[in-house]
Design a protein around this motif. Sequence first.
Motif, PDB file in Angstrom:
ATOM      1  N   LEU A  15       0.867  -1.189   0.000  1.00  0.00           N
ATOM      2  CA  LEU A  15       0.000   0.000   0.000  1.00  0.00           C
ATOM      3  C   LEU A  15       0.899   1.232   0.000  1.00  0.00           C
ATOM      4  CD1 LEU A  15      -2.635  -1.056   2.682  1.00  0.00           C
ATOM      5  CD2 LEU A  15      -3.076  -0.641   0.263  1.00  0.00           C
ATOM      6  N   PRO A  16       0.412   2.336  -0.522  1.00  0.00           N
ATOM      7  CA  PRO A  16       1.240   3.554  -0.488  1.00  0.00           C
ATOM      8  C   PRO A  16       1.545   3.920   0.980  1.00  0.00           C
ATOM      9  CG  PRO A  16      -0.661   3.853  -1.933  1.00  0.00           C
ATOM     10  CD  PRO A  16      -0.876   2.569  -1.196  1.00  0.00           C
ATOM     11  N   LEU A  17       2.797   4.197   1.250  1.00  0.00           N
ATOM     12  CA  LEU A  17       3.194   4.543   2.621  1.00  0.00           C
ATOM     13  C   LEU A  17       2.418   5.768   3.119  1.00  0.00           C
ATOM     14  CD1 LEU A  17       5.072   3.827   4.953  1.00  0.00           C
ATOM     15  CD2 LEU A  17       6.830   5.274   3.899  1.00  0.00           C
ATOM     16  N   GLU A  18       2.256   6.733   2.209  1.00  0.00           N
ATOM     17  CA  GLU A  18       1.495   7.944   2.562  1.00  0.00           C
ATOM     18  C   GLU A  18       0.108   7.609   3.112  1.00  0.00           C
ATOM     19  OE1 GLU A  18       2.663   9.972  -1.462  1.00  0.00           O
ATOM     20  OE2 GLU A  18       0.860  10.941  -0.688  1.00  0.00           O
ATOM     21  N   VAL A  19      -0.507   6.614   2.503  1.00  0.00           N
ATOM     22  CA  VAL A  19      -1.860   6.222   2.907  1.00  0.00           C
ATOM     23  C   VAL A  19      -1.836   5.646   4.321  1.00  0.00           C
ATOM     24  CG1 VAL A  19      -3.642   4.459   2.478  1.00  0.00           C
ATOM     25  CG2 VAL A  19      -2.826   5.902   0.599  1.00  0.00           C
ATOM     26  N   MET A  20      -0.874   4.803   4.585  1.00  0.00           N
ATOM     27  CA  MET A  20      -0.820   4.185   5.918  1.00  0.00           C
ATOM     28  C   MET A  20      -0.470   5.229   6.975  1.00  0.00           C
ATOM     29  SD  MET A  20       0.561   0.355   5.191  1.00  0.00           S
ATOM     30  CE  MET A  20       2.003   0.816   4.239  1.00  0.00           C
ATOM     31  N   GLU A  21       0.374   6.182   6.593  1.00  0.00           N
ATOM     32  CA  GLU A  21       0.704   7.253   7.541  1.00  0.00           C
ATOM     33  C   GLU A  21      -0.525   8.105   7.861  1.00  0.00           C
ATOM     34  OE1 GLU A  21       5.489   7.737   6.675  1.00  0.00           O
ATOM     35  OE2 GLU A  21       4.076   8.943   5.517  1.00  0.00           O
ATOM     36  N   GLN A  22      -1.302   8.387   6.843  1.00  0.00           N
ATOM     37  CA  GLN A  22      -2.520   9.167   7.083  1.00  0.00           C
ATOM     38  C   GLN A  22      -3.502   8.383   7.956  1.00  0.00           C
ATOM     39  OE1 GLN A  22      -4.506  10.634   3.551  1.00  0.00           O
ATOM     40  NE2 GLN A  22      -6.228  11.442   4.736  1.00  0.00           N
ATOM     41  N   ALA A  23      -3.624   7.084   7.691  1.00  0.00           N
ATOM     42  CA  ALA A  23      -4.531   6.251   8.488  1.00  0.00           C
ATOM     43  C   ALA A  23      -4.071   6.216   9.944  1.00  0.00           C
ATOM     44  CB  ALA A  23      -4.598   4.841   7.905  1.00  0.00           C
ATOM     45  N   ARG A  24      -2.759   6.149  10.136  1.00  0.00           N
ATOM     46  CA  ARG A  24      -2.228   6.154  11.507  1.00  0.00           C
ATOM     47  C   ARG A  24      -2.550   7.488  12.188  1.00  0.00           C
ATOM     48  NH1 ARG A  24       4.130   5.826  12.057  1.00  0.00           N
ATOM     49  NH2 ARG A  24       3.863   7.837  11.034  1.00  0.00           N
ATOM     50  N   PHE A 242     -13.549  -0.026   7.664  1.00  0.00           N
ATOM     51  CA  PHE A 242     -12.138   0.373   7.642  1.00  0.00           C
ATOM     52  C   PHE A 242     -11.491   0.085   6.290  1.00  0.00           C
ATOM     53  CE2 PHE A 242      -7.613   0.271   8.814  1.00  0.00           C
ATOM     54  CZ  PHE A 242      -7.526   1.498   9.455  1.00  0.00           C
ATOM     55  N   SER A 243     -11.819  -1.073   5.701  1.00  0.00           N
ATOM     56  CA  SER A 243     -11.237  -1.405   4.385  1.00  0.00           C
ATOM     57  C   SER A 243     -11.666  -0.378   3.338  1.00  0.00           C
ATOM     58  CB  SER A 243     -11.664  -2.808   3.953  1.00  0.00           C
ATOM     59  OG  SER A 243     -11.131  -3.762   4.828  1.00  0.00           O
ATOM     60  N   ILE A 244     -12.931   0.008   3.396  1.00  0.00           N
ATOM     61  CA  ILE A 244     -13.432   0.975   2.408  1.00  0.00           C
ATOM     62  C   ILE A 244     -12.790   2.346   2.644  1.00  0.00           C
ATOM     63  CG2 ILE A 244     -15.519   2.192   1.602  1.00  0.00           C
ATOM     64  CD1 ILE A 244     -17.032  -0.504   2.241  1.00  0.00           C
ATOM     65  N   TYR A 245     -12.597   2.685   3.889  1.00  0.00           N
ATOM     66  CA  TYR A 245     -11.888   3.938   4.225  1.00  0.00           C
ATOM     67  C   TYR A 245     -10.490   3.944   3.611  1.00  0.00           C
ATOM     68  CZ  TYR A 245      -8.756   6.563   7.418  1.00  0.00           C
ATOM     69  OH  TYR A 245      -7.770   7.337   7.953  1.00  0.00           O
ATOM     70  N   ILE A 246      -9.769   2.820   3.750  1.00  0.00           N
ATOM     71  CA  ILE A 246      -8.408   2.770   3.182  1.00  0.00           C
ATOM     72  C   ILE A 246      -8.469   2.804   1.654  1.00  0.00           C
ATOM     73  CG2 ILE A 246      -6.254   1.442   2.984  1.00  0.00           C
ATOM     74  CD1 ILE A 246      -6.493   2.472   5.752  1.00  0.00           C
ATOM     75  N   VAL A 247      -9.410   2.095   1.060  1.00  0.00           N
ATOM     76  CA  VAL A 247      -9.568   2.175  -0.403  1.00  0.00           C
ATOM     77  C   VAL A 247      -9.759   3.637  -0.817  1.00  0.00           C
ATOM     78  CG1 VAL A 247     -11.123   1.622  -2.346  1.00  0.00           C
ATOM     79  CG2 VAL A 247     -10.421  -0.185  -0.752  1.00  0.00           C
ATOM     80  N   GLY A 248     -10.570   4.360  -0.060  1.00  0.00           N
ATOM     81  CA  GLY A 248     -10.785   5.772  -0.352  1.00  0.00           C
ATOM     82  C   GLY A 248      -9.485   6.569  -0.315  1.00  0.00           C
ATOM     83  N   LEU A 249      -8.649   6.280   0.663  1.00  0.00           N
ATOM     84  CA  LEU A 249      -7.365   6.996   0.743  1.00  0.00           C
ATOM     85  C   LEU A 249      -6.463   6.620  -0.438  1.00  0.00           C
ATOM     86  CD1 LEU A 249      -6.415   6.816   4.565  1.00  0.00           C
ATOM     87  CD2 LEU A 249      -7.726   8.565   3.351  1.00  0.00           C
ATOM     88  N   VAL A 250      -6.479   5.341  -0.816  1.00  0.00           N
ATOM     89  CA  VAL A 250      -5.659   4.910  -1.961  1.00  0.00           C
ATOM     90  C   VAL A 250      -6.130   5.616  -3.232  1.00  0.00           C
ATOM     91  CG1 VAL A 250      -5.070   2.935  -3.445  1.00  0.00           C
ATOM     92  CG2 VAL A 250      -5.011   2.677  -0.943  1.00  0.00           C
ATOM     93  N   LEU A 251      -7.441   5.755  -3.392  1.00  0.00           N
ATOM     94  CA  LEU A 251      -7.960   6.418  -4.598  1.00  0.00           C
ATOM     95  C   LEU A 251      -7.569   7.892  -4.616  1.00  0.00           C
ATOM     96  CD1 LEU A 251     -11.472   4.699  -4.740  1.00  0.00           C
ATOM     97  CD2 LEU A 251      -9.498   4.214  -6.204  1.00  0.00           C
ATOM     98  N   LYS A 252      -7.587   8.539  -3.448  1.00  0.00           N
ATOM     99  CA  LYS A 252      -7.149   9.948  -3.383  1.00  0.00           C
ATOM    100  C   LYS A 252      -5.665  10.044  -3.734  1.00  0.00           C
ATOM    101  CE  LYS A 252     -10.628  12.467  -1.158  1.00  0.00           C
ATOM    102  NZ  LYS A 252     -11.724  11.902  -1.940  1.00  0.00           N
ATOM    103  N   TRP A 253      -4.902   9.088  -3.239  1.00  0.00           N
ATOM    104  CA  TRP A 253      -3.467   9.030  -3.565  1.00  0.00           C
ATOM    105  C   TRP A 253      -3.283   8.901  -5.079  1.00  0.00           C
ATOM    106  CZ3 TRP A 253      -1.065   4.703  -5.807  1.00  0.00           C
ATOM    107  CH2 TRP A 253       0.326   4.745  -5.866  1.00  0.00           C
TER     108      TRP A 253
END
Length: 359
Positions: A15-24, A242-253
């Motif tokens: 997963l994009p690191l940026e996405v995981m950092e934002q989720a954290r 939560f999975s859909i939330y992360i998908v949303g962040l990946v799509l924004k990325w």
Amino acid sequence: MKDRPYNLYAGPAILPLEVMEQAREELLDYAGTGLSILESSHRSPGYAEINDSAREDLRELLGVPESHSILFLQGGASLQFGMIPMNFLRGGKADYVNTGAWAKKAIKEAKIFGEVNIAASSEDRNFCYIPALEDLKLSPDADYVHICSNETIGGIRWARFPETGEVPLVADMSSEICSRVIDVSKFDLIYAGAQKNLGPAGVTVVIISDPMLKRCPDGLTTMLDYRTHAEKDSNYNTPPVFSIYIVGLVLKWLKRRGGVAAIEEVNNRKAALLYDLFDSSDFYRGTADPGDRSTMNVTFRLPSEELEAAFIAEAKKAGFIGLKGHRSVGGCRASIYNAFPEEGVKALVGFMKNFEKES
Ligand SMILES: *Cc1c(COP(=O)(O)O)cnc(C)c1O
């Protein structure tokens, strides 16, 4: 943070690191609510916004026409293998193209519900190619045609898609969705488990046309009827929030990266780095026919299984993990999904050249 290894696993995948950092960053307090998204109601306004924007960002990124609904379902791509024939193969006939392990699993489920015509197969050469479009034996009266657009295990993908006329075209795009520009309007149903190229496990994207929704039969259990999820905006029961939330962040990325056309160019460059190495080497041998090579899952062999084992072990020490081929086929595989960085592929190719020299 300690250096992270380069993650070449086929899925769940990088997963994009940026996405995981934002989720954290947002984990304990989502959008000023004082609550984590993990403990928030799927009926809350915050979740409605997550659901809507993930759907609309995907619509924009893939150019999904208004004639198609976008659903977030559970049960993985594997549930779609059964749900598709359960809804659309009602004692009739469907055409399937047998291109590898995933197509085969889809075929197995379809046979429970009706007649399956294998329109073409590449099993004769161990699934190293996609059958030529002109060799497909399509039935004019089929309920639908099913393809797997990118075979994750064999490392082959459809460069062009069949013209099926009035017969709906259905595609498993789990391991390549959003990796290249496609014309969604040609398909009546596209499905993809998120954990390859879109996000974490737990959610499956389904893109389905209105005519297809109209064909759903009455009498199915509510959860297995596509109309349920289309009518309730994928919020009929508790979705994997939560999975859909992360998908949303990946799509924004992905939007920040310039969208699908931009990432496709990067993906083509990344894949070419590896395929050029195979084409100029007697040591590494790509297993897919050149015209059908996947840009997501790059499969290859070394001169012997001993060398392959040593290669995988040495690569791991050097920080490249997940290079072992699927247990059913052996060999090596580099899964270089959207989130895998170009410099990672360059570093991998450098490592591979050194390994060849020292062997
Ligand atoms: C991984 C994969 C699947 C299976 O997905 P699940 O979500 O585990 O059911 C199906 N098709 C393809 C092409 C895949 O890569």
